[in-house]
Enzyme design. Structure first.
Site, PDB file in Angstrom:
ATOM      1  N   THR A 120       0.850  -1.195   0.000  1.00 38.82           N
ATOM      2  CA  THR A 120       0.000   0.000   0.000  1.00 38.82           C
ATOM      3  C   THR A 120       0.884   1.243   0.000  1.00 38.82           C
ATOM      4  OG1 THR A 120      -1.662  -1.245   1.201  1.00 38.82           O
ATOM      5  CG2 THR A 120      -1.910   1.145   1.182  1.00 38.82           C
ATOM      6  N   LYS A 153       6.274  10.643  21.776  1.00 41.02           N
ATOM      7  CA  LYS A 153       6.276  11.663  22.846  1.00 41.02           C
ATOM      8  C   LYS A 153       4.867  11.927  23.341  1.00 41.02           C
ATOM      9  CE  LYS A 153      10.153  14.143  20.698  1.00 41.02           C
ATOM     10  NZ  LYS A 153      10.503  15.396  20.020  1.00 41.02           N
ATOM     11  N   ARG A 203      -2.669   5.064   7.543  1.00 40.37           N
ATOM     12  CA  ARG A 203      -2.956   3.703   8.024  1.00 40.37           C
ATOM     13  C   ARG A 203      -2.761   3.711   9.535  1.00 40.37           C
ATOM     14  NH1 ARG A 203      -0.822  -1.944   5.654  1.00 40.37           N
ATOM     15  NH2 ARG A 203      -2.484  -1.408   4.216  1.00 40.37           N
ATOM     16  N   HIS A 238     -10.605  -0.560   4.117  1.00 41.15           N
ATOM     17  CA  HIS A 238      -9.391  -0.388   3.308  1.00 41.15           C
ATOM     18  C   HIS A 238      -9.846  -0.114   1.873  1.00 41.15           C
ATOM     19  CE1 HIS A 238      -5.389  -0.702   1.913  1.00 41.15           C
ATOM     20  NE2 HIS A 238      -5.031  -1.880   2.391  1.00 41.15           N
TER      21      HIS A 238
HETATM   22  C1  NCD Z   1      -3.997  -5.978   3.738  1.00 41.03           C
HETATM   23  C2  NCD Z   1      -4.210  -5.052   4.920  1.00 41.03           C
HETATM   24  O1  NCD Z   1      -3.287  -4.328   5.313  1.00 41.03           O
HETATM   25  O2  NCD Z   1      -5.327  -5.028   5.404  1.00 41.03           O
HETATM   26  N1  NCD Z   1      -2.778  -5.768   3.103  1.00 41.03           N
HETATM   27  C3  NCD Z   1      -2.727  -4.895   2.054  1.00 41.03           C
HETATM   28  O3  NCD Z   1      -2.961  -3.717   2.202  1.00 41.03           O
HETATM   29  N2  NCD Z   1      -2.486  -5.408   0.848  1.00 41.03           N
HETATM   30  C4  NCD Z   1      -4.227  -7.404   4.044  1.00 41.03           C
HETATM   31  C5  NCD Z   1      -3.493  -8.046   5.193  1.00 41.03           C
HETATM   32  O4  NCD Z   1      -2.674  -7.431   5.875  1.00 41.03           O
HETATM   33  O5  NCD Z   1      -3.740  -9.247   5.399  1.00 41.03           O
END
Ligand code: NCD
Length: 309
Positions: A54, A82, A103, A131
């Site tokens: 990502t 901190k 994220r 996501h």
């Molecule tokens: C996914 C996530 O981060 O949710 N990964 C991603 O972005 N391709 C899937 C996962 O971590 O299993």
């Protein structure tokens, strides 16, 4: 309808999704078409959880649009250690950038953070929540392989904690898709997600299964997910389900010849490596699609602050 931020796929209509996928297809065919479009623009990357695909595909996408990124780096090296709040962090980064990719391990973090900023904020995963940018590349991959309508899809693995699953399931309610959810009972789709899916515009066609055997022959796409170990409150609970629901050549004996197998990656042991060389495997192509799809999204969001016109 304007979308300044992309937080969940619930925001997206079929027209919104198709606009992004169409733009992605143009950029996929000619990646240099938008080479200077966003020259001088900066995208802030705030990843409070690990990421390979990502983060790197957002970075690649922004650079291919002529822009650049500024990256908070690891949580350990940031002011978060901190005691800085997420709200303060995003307010500061907003002053440096034209858009923010976030994220975070907490479900709801992207919604909360988006309330503090005016630049577009893209949710790149909020705990076990959503996501949406992953979903757009998943949909792009499905459209390229089997098509998005008259689709029978199996979604298997960790449906409880898998945010890619929650986002994909919502987005598919915009299409003529039958969704079959396959998981151990303890990792079923959360009831609130099931409830929400039934509230969708067209009404979702969904069924839940504990075993794949009965449904596998009728699937066009099988979307496999990793058991989200990091989200389990108790390691013993993880151990009870770890290793279940694996796909190998033997499992696929009853599958349709044309079956497309997808996975958001990273995989642990859900798909045997022997599948990689078969025509079923679409997961590496799926990961590659992250670049044109994120280019399209950034192009549309950074351009006019909207993705549906
Ligand atoms: C996914 C996530 O981060 O949710 N990964 C991603 O972005 N391709 C899937 C996962 O971590 O299993």
């Amino acid at each position: 309808m304007r979308h300044d931020h992309l937080i969940t796929t619930k925001q997206l209509s079929r027209a919104d999704i198709e606009a992004v996928l169409d733009r992605a297809a143009e950029l996929d065919a000619d990646p240099s078409a938008a080479a200077d479009r966003h020259a001088g623009r900066l995208l802030g990357l705030l990843f409070f959880e690990p990421s390979t695909r990502t983060k790197m595909s957002f970075e690649t996408a922004m650079k291919r649009l002529g822009g650049d990124v500024v990256d908070m780096g690891s949580v350990e090296s940031s002011s978060v250690t901190k005691g800085e709040t997420l709200a303060d962090t995003v307010r500061v980064i907003e002053g440096y950038t034209d858009g923010i990719v976030l994220r975070h391990p907490k479900q709801g973090a992207a919604t909360m953070a988006s309330e503090f900023v005016d630049v577009p904020l893209l949710n790149a995963g909020d705990g076990a929540g959503h996501h949406p940018t992953q979903t757009l590349l998943d949909l792009y991959t499905i459209r390229e392989t089997t098509g998005l309508d008259d689709l029978t899809i199996g979604i298997m693995g960790d449906l409880k904690y898998g945010r890619t699953v929650h986002s994909l399931a919502h987005a598919l309610t915009n299409f003529d898709a039958s969704q079959h959810f396959i998981s151990p009972e303890s990792l079923n789709l959360p009831r609130e997600v099931v409830y929400d899916l039934h509230q969708g515009q067209t009404g979702a066609r969904i069924r839940e299964h504990e075993h794949i055997d009965d449904i596998l022959p009728s699937l066009d796409v099988l979307y496999v997910t990793r058991i989200q170990r990091e989200r389990f409150p108790d390691e013993n609970e993880y151990q009870q389900v770890a290793g279940e629901y694996q796909i190998d050549a033997e499992t696929l004996e009853v599958a349709d010849e044309e079956l497309t197998i997808m996975h958001p990656l990273p995989r642990v042991d859900e798909i045997a490596p022997e599948i990689d060389e078969t025509d079923h495997a679409a997961y590496f192509e799926q990961a590659h699609n992250g670049v044109p799809v994120r280019m399209a999204l950034l192009d549309m969001l950074l351009e006019g602050g909207e993705i549906d016109e």
